[in-house]
Motif scaffolding. Structure first.
Motif, PDB file in Angstrom:
ATOM      1  N   GLY A 199       0.825  -1.203   0.000  1.00 56.98           N
ATOM      2  CA  GLY A 199       0.000   0.000   0.000  1.00 56.98           C
ATOM      3  C   GLY A 199       0.860   1.254   0.000  1.00 56.98           C
ATOM      4  O   GLY A 199       2.089   1.194  -0.177  1.00 56.98           O
ATOM      5  N   SER A 200       0.233   2.391   0.215  1.00 57.10           N
ATOM      6  CA  SER A 200       0.955   3.664   0.227  1.00 57.10           C
ATOM      7  C   SER A 200       0.405   4.547   1.338  1.00 57.10           C
ATOM      8  O   SER A 200      -0.810   4.707   1.477  1.00 57.10           O
ATOM      9  CB  SER A 200       0.793   4.378  -1.119  1.00 57.10           C
ATOM     10  N   HIS A 201       1.323   5.077   2.135  1.00 59.96           N
ATOM     11  CA  HIS A 201       0.935   5.977   3.228  1.00 59.96           C
ATOM     12  C   HIS A 201       1.691   7.290   3.073  1.00 59.96           C
ATOM     13  O   HIS A 201       2.918   7.345   3.203  1.00 59.96           O
ATOM     14  CB  HIS A 201       1.254   5.340   4.584  1.00 59.96           C
ATOM     15  N   ARG A 202       0.959   8.337   2.739  1.00 58.68           N
ATOM     16  CA  ARG A 202       1.532   9.682   2.591  1.00 58.68           C
ATOM     17  C   ARG A 202       2.762   9.667   1.691  1.00 58.68           C
ATOM     18  O   ARG A 202       3.803  10.253   1.998  1.00 58.68           O
ATOM     19  CB  ARG A 202       1.852  10.271   3.969  1.00 58.68           C
ATOM     20  N   GLY A 203       2.624   8.941   0.580  1.00 59.36           N
ATOM     21  CA  GLY A 203       3.677   8.897  -0.413  1.00 59.36           C
ATOM     22  C   GLY A 203       4.742   7.847  -0.168  1.00 59.36           C
ATOM     23  O   GLY A 203       5.633   7.657  -1.004  1.00 59.36           O
ATOM     24  N   GLU A 204       4.660   7.121   0.964  1.00 58.32           N
ATOM     25  CA  GLU A 204       5.643   6.077   1.274  1.00 58.32           C
ATOM     26  C   GLU A 204       5.017   4.702   1.048  1.00 58.32           C
ATOM     27  O   GLU A 204       3.898   4.431   1.498  1.00 58.32           O
ATOM     28  CB  GLU A 204       6.114   6.187   2.724  1.00 58.32           C
ATOM     29  N   CYS A 213       4.334  -2.546   9.830  1.00 62.70           N
ATOM     30  CA  CYS A 213       3.418  -2.487  10.982  1.00 62.70           C
ATOM     31  C   CYS A 213       4.212  -2.221  12.252  1.00 62.70           C
ATOM     32  O   CYS A 213       3.864  -1.348  13.062  1.00 62.70           O
ATOM     33  CB  CYS A 213       2.673  -3.809  11.151  1.00 62.70           C
ATOM     34  N   ARG A 214       5.289  -2.967  12.422  1.00 59.09           N
ATOM     35  CA  ARG A 214       6.107  -2.851  13.634  1.00 59.09           C
ATOM     36  C   ARG A 214       6.840  -1.504  13.663  1.00 59.09           C
ATOM     37  O   ARG A 214       6.995  -0.891  14.719  1.00 59.09           O
ATOM     38  CB  ARG A 214       7.082  -4.021  13.702  1.00 59.09           C
ATOM     39  N   ARG A 215       7.291  -1.077  12.496  1.00 60.78           N
ATOM     40  CA  ARG A 215       8.028   0.191  12.434  1.00 60.78           C
ATOM     41  C   ARG A 215       7.136   1.361  12.822  1.00 60.78           C
ATOM     42  O   ARG A 215       7.536   2.235  13.615  1.00 60.78           O
ATOM     43  CB  ARG A 215       8.597   0.368  11.020  1.00 60.78           C
ATOM     44  N   TYR A 216       5.922   1.391  12.289  1.00 60.52           N
ATOM     45  CA  TYR A 216       5.031   2.498  12.608  1.00 60.52           C
ATOM     46  C   TYR A 216       4.507   2.413  14.035  1.00 60.52           C
ATOM     47  O   TYR A 216       4.312   3.437  14.700  1.00 60.52           O
ATOM     48  CB  TYR A 216       3.872   2.553  11.602  1.00 60.52           C
ATOM     49  N   TRP A 217       4.289   1.197  14.532  1.00 60.72           N
ATOM     50  CA  TRP A 217       3.851   1.083  15.916  1.00 60.72           C
ATOM     51  C   TRP A 217       4.970   1.533  16.855  1.00 60.72           C
ATOM     52  O   TRP A 217       4.716   2.157  17.896  1.00 60.72           O
ATOM     53  CB  TRP A 217       3.423  -0.342  16.226  1.00 60.72           C
ATOM     54  N   GLY A 218       6.216   1.242  16.490  1.00 57.91           N
ATOM     55  CA  GLY A 218       7.355   1.728  17.273  1.00 57.91           C
ATOM     56  C   GLY A 218       7.401   3.241  17.301  1.00 57.91           C
ATOM     57  O   GLY A 218       7.696   3.856  18.340  1.00 57.91           O
ATOM     58  N   LYS A 219       7.107   3.862  16.147  1.00 54.44           N
ATOM     59  CA  LYS A 219       7.058   5.333  16.102  1.00 54.44           C
ATOM     60  C   LYS A 219       5.957   5.873  17.012  1.00 54.44           C
ATOM     61  O   LYS A 219       6.134   6.881  17.698  1.00 54.44           O
ATOM     62  CB  LYS A 219       6.801   5.812  14.667  1.00 54.44           C
ATOM     63  N   GLU A 250       6.539   9.609  18.180  1.00 55.43           N
ATOM     64  CA  GLU A 250       7.017  10.269  16.964  1.00 55.43           C
ATOM     65  C   GLU A 250       5.866  10.566  16.014  1.00 55.43           C
ATOM     66  O   GLU A 250       5.959  11.462  15.182  1.00 55.43           O
ATOM     67  CB  GLU A 250       8.057   9.389  16.268  1.00 55.43           C
ATOM     68  N   ILE A 251       4.784   9.786  16.112  1.00 61.86           N
ATOM     69  CA  ILE A 251       3.569  10.049  15.348  1.00 61.86           C
ATOM     70  C   ILE A 251       2.387   9.945  16.300  1.00 61.86           C
ATOM     71  O   ILE A 251       2.478   9.322  17.364  1.00 61.86           O
ATOM     72  CB  ILE A 251       3.389   9.071  14.156  1.00 61.86           C
ATOM     73  N   GLY A 252       1.273  10.525  15.896  1.00 59.24           N
ATOM     74  CA  GLY A 252       0.104  10.550  16.765  1.00 59.24           C
ATOM     75  C   GLY A 252      -0.916   9.490  16.418  1.00 59.24           C
ATOM     76  O   GLY A 252      -0.752   8.693  15.477  1.00 59.24           O
ATOM     77  N   ALA A 253      -2.019   9.486  17.167  1.00 56.84           N
ATOM     78  CA  ALA A 253      -3.074   8.489  16.992  1.00 56.84           C
ATOM     79  C   ALA A 253      -3.720   8.584  15.609  1.00 56.84           C
ATOM     80  O   ALA A 253      -4.090   7.561  15.013  1.00 56.84           O
ATOM     81  CB  ALA A 253      -4.124   8.655  18.085  1.00 56.84           C
ATOM     82  N   GLU A 254      -3.852   9.789  15.083  1.00 58.13           N
ATOM     83  CA  GLU A 254      -4.484   9.952  13.775  1.00 58.13           C
ATOM     84  C   GLU A 254      -3.636   9.311  12.681  1.00 58.13           C
ATOM     85  O   GLU A 254      -4.159   8.596  11.811  1.00 58.13           O
ATOM     86  CB  GLU A 254      -4.696  11.432  13.475  1.00 58.13           C
ATOM     87  N   VAL A 280      -2.307   4.876   8.729  1.00 59.08           N
ATOM     88  CA  VAL A 280      -1.424   3.869   8.140  1.00 59.08           C
ATOM     89  C   VAL A 280      -2.007   2.472   8.318  1.00 59.08           C
ATOM     90  O   VAL A 280      -1.764   1.578   7.503  1.00 59.08           O
ATOM     91  CB  VAL A 280       0.003   3.971   8.728  1.00 59.08           C
ATOM     92  N   ASN A 281      -2.811   2.291   9.369  1.00 60.48           N
ATOM     93  CA  ASN A 281      -3.426   0.988   9.617  1.00 60.48           C
ATOM     94  C   ASN A 281      -4.288   0.526   8.450  1.00 60.48           C
ATOM     95  O   ASN A 281      -4.405  -0.671   8.185  1.00 60.48           O
ATOM     96  CB  ASN A 281      -4.251   1.057  10.906  1.00 60.48           C
ATOM     97  N   THR A 282      -4.882   1.475   7.721  1.00 63.21           N
ATOM     98  CA  THR A 282      -5.736   1.118   6.589  1.00 63.21           C
ATOM     99  C   THR A 282      -4.952   0.888   5.304  1.00 63.21           C
ATOM    100  O   THR A 282      -5.525   0.468   4.296  1.00 63.21           O
ATOM    101  CB  THR A 282      -6.784   2.211   6.333  1.00 63.21           C
ATOM    102  N   GLN A 283      -3.641   1.158   5.329  1.00 65.14           N
ATOM    103  CA  GLN A 283      -2.841   1.050   4.108  1.00 65.14           C
ATOM    104  C   GLN A 283      -1.829  -0.100   4.138  1.00 65.14           C
ATOM    105  O   GLN A 283      -1.266  -0.457   3.110  1.00 65.14           O
ATOM    106  CB  GLN A 283      -2.080   2.355   3.869  1.00 65.14           C
TER     107      GLN A 283
END
Length: 588
Positions: A168-173, A181-187, A192-196, A201-204
């Motif tokens: 998938g694609s999240h904000r161009g990535e 999944c693990r990388r973004y959950w670590g953030k 480093e990132i918020g709940a929104e 990213v969970n949907t992508q």
């Protein structure tokens, strides 16, 4: 009324001894074989089958579709294509259901149910008449369970994996499950990132049905199945929703009929040479550590013991060549575009047993030649330009792991692979959950996190070995620490993580007596994991706090806890291993 297709009575109905194949195979025992076949044919004709159809070789198709298993969400199309291939080759396809396991929808763990699925598969192969079987699986434990069951049943068998999901694609990535999944959950844990954003990213992360798109257990087992010769050439890499995957399914059905006619049983394919080829591929792709447990279990069903020391010796001269997350940067669809397994096997050719037989009846070398020449691509490296100079997995020994432990060295922080630190100990998974994020947790970045009692008997070996970085350290920017457990971790995970410590804590392995403040020394270079306590201190702790393995009063849990083996033996049930001991694999 005269049968319009047959003017003569069915010979098998009159004389069931005339055939022990096809629909006449494995008759239910009513004390009269003639009546048994007569009754079977009467019932199956109720579904509209003709005598002409029932004379064909019967190809069973193990279907593992389930609403709880999105990794197998393409099952209807795969079934249709396999049946088409079977019919084109003159066979009779008969699909049947078995247990379906999804990693995220199996409580307490999918590993707890892998052996049950293998028993389900084995007994259905024995119970129902079929001359060969197509095994359709994908998610982590389904392919090992099917190969374990088929190995015990002994039929001609061919594996068809469901295929990987799209990215998938999240904000161009570009993102894909489940390393990202693990990388973004670590953030998210590190603020480093918020709940929104984490919700976005969970949907992508999972863009289609299919298995994880990195070198997790599902993709690793897909590649291993092809390396073993158990799937058709090119069967490992096509994504689940592509036309290529459907064509692989059709060919799989055709091959199954050929195997039925030639009597190409699974034991002729799963030889020591095949297991060595599989180990080479596991090491060269930076594959999942879980594959070691599964290979040990599959080998055990055929009478072989997986030799971890021999595996480690192979690792020293098998570099990681596949640039696939988490050891590299790409995804399975990139690997497929780069030529898939043929490209990887071509680079490994000097290290392989090319005379090993495959399900097609041809050797691995012959199939590699038939795949044609390679082409320019950037996903599989050459041996003189590897991702990592040794194999993805190293085997460790020491007084903390007398029977061995493993580390995915290609996905570890190279600065931590030679490290001594203070142990910060969690007694079990609940203790970890309760305290890992406590502000007053006594932990520093150079400490070693130790989690006990998540081995086979302790907790059915969950993928909890990927201990999270304590929140207060994550907020300081700490990305990795040495972590040690007797459990497993997902093949999608990364970090300096020691796993499968054997014997496990729950059966009285040394890990059971590690305490906060003890010193532990890890040396991947020396292949050692040492607990810096004296034998006298260990004995004193044993006597002060004896360990008793967990038990259960009834049901499957009782069977599991009573008979499950340690990780180095595949965490299989002891009574399911072959009686005959054929030696160890690999034999290199």
């Amino acid at each position: 009324m005269v049968n319009p297709e047959r003017s003569q009575p069915d010979a098998h109905a009159i004389n069931p001894e005339a055939a022990h194949s096809g629909i006449s195979k494995g008759l239910t025992n009513y004390g009269d074989r003639g009546f048994s076949l007569f009754l079977r044919k009467a019932f199956i004709k109720g579904a509209g089958y003709t005598d002409q159809a029932l004379e064909r070789p019967v190809i069973g198709i193990a279907s593992t579709g389930s609403a709880y298993n999105p990794c197998h969400g393409n099952m209807p199309r795969l079934l249709e294509a396999v049946k088409r291939g079977v019919l084109m080759a003159g066979g009779l396809p008969m699909d049947f259901p078995t247990i379906s396991l999804h990693e995220s929808f199996s409580q307490p763990t999918s590993m707890y149910l892998r052996n049950l699925m293998s028993m389900d598969t084995e007994e259905m192969l024995r119970a129902q008449p079929m001359d060969a079987v197509v095994l359709i699986g994908g998610c982590d434990k389904t392919v090992p369970a099917q190969l374990m069951g088929a190995a015990s049943a002994g039929l001609p068998a061919v594996q068809l994996v469901t295929g990987s999901m799209l990215t998938g694609s999240h904000r161009g990535e570009r993102v894909g499950a489940c390393t990202d999944c693990r990388r973004y959950w670590g953030k998210f844990r590190a603020d480093e990132i918020g709940a929104e954003e984490v919700a976005d990213v969970n949907t992508q992360l999972v863009a289609s049905v299919g298995t994880c798109s990195v070198a997790g257990t599902a993709s690793t087992m897909a590649c291993i199945a092809e390396a073993l010769g158990m799937s058709v050439p090119g069967g490992a890499s096509p994504p689940a929703v592509t036309a290529d995957r459907i064509r692989v399914a059709e060919r799989t059905g055709t091959v199954a009929v050929q195997m039925a006619r030639t009597g190409l049983t699974i034991d002729k394919i799963l030889t020591p040479e095949a297991f060595e080829n599989a180990v080479r591929v596991l090491l060269a792709m930076g594959g999942s550590t879980n594959a070691i447990v599964h290979l040990a279990a599959i080998a055990g069903r055929l009478g072989y013991t997986l030799d971890l020391k021999a595996l480690d010796a192979m690792s020293r001269d098998t570099p990681v060549l596949l640039d696939l997350k988490p050891s590299g940067d790409h995804y399975m669809e990139d690997f497929h575009a780069a030529g898939g397994m043929a490209t990887l096997l071509r680079e490994l050719k000097p290290l392989l047993h090319l005379d090993a037989l495959t399900v097609t009846g041809r050797t691995l070398g012959e199939e590699l030649e038939a795949a044609g020449p390679g082409f320019a691509q950037h996903v599989v490296r050459s041996r003189d330009n590897p991702i990592f100079p040794q194999g993805g997995i190293a085997v460790l020994y020491g007084n903390l792991a007398p029977e061995g432990a493993i580390i995915k060295q290609s996905a570890a922080d190279q600065r931590l692979m030679e490290h001594e630190g203070r142990a910060v100990v969690f007694e079990n998974a609940q203790d970890l959950a309760d305290r890992i994020d406590a502000p007053d947790l006594d932990v520093q970045a150079d400490d070693i996190l130790v989690l006990k009692n998540i081995g086979p008997k302790g907790a059915a070996m969950p993928e909890a070995g990927y201990l999270p970085i304590p929140k207060k350290l994550a907020a300081q920017g700490v990305k990795d620490m040495v972590r040690i457990s007797d459990g497993r971790m997902s093949g999608t995970a990364f970090g300096t993580i020691v796993l499968h410590v054997t014997p496990e804590a729950a059966v009285g392995g040394p890990l059971a007596w590690v305490q906060n403040g003890d010193r532990i020394r890890l040396s991947v270079r020396e292949r050692s994991i040492e607990w810096l306590v004296s034998p006298q201190e260990l004995q004193a702790r044993r006597e002060a706090r004896p360990v008793q393995a967990p038990t259960a009063a009834r049901g499957y849990q009782h069977l599991f806890l009573k008979t499950v083996t340690q990780a180095d033996k595949g965490a299989d049930f002891d009574f399911l291993a072959a009686v005959e001991n054929k030696g160890s694999v690999p034999r290199s």
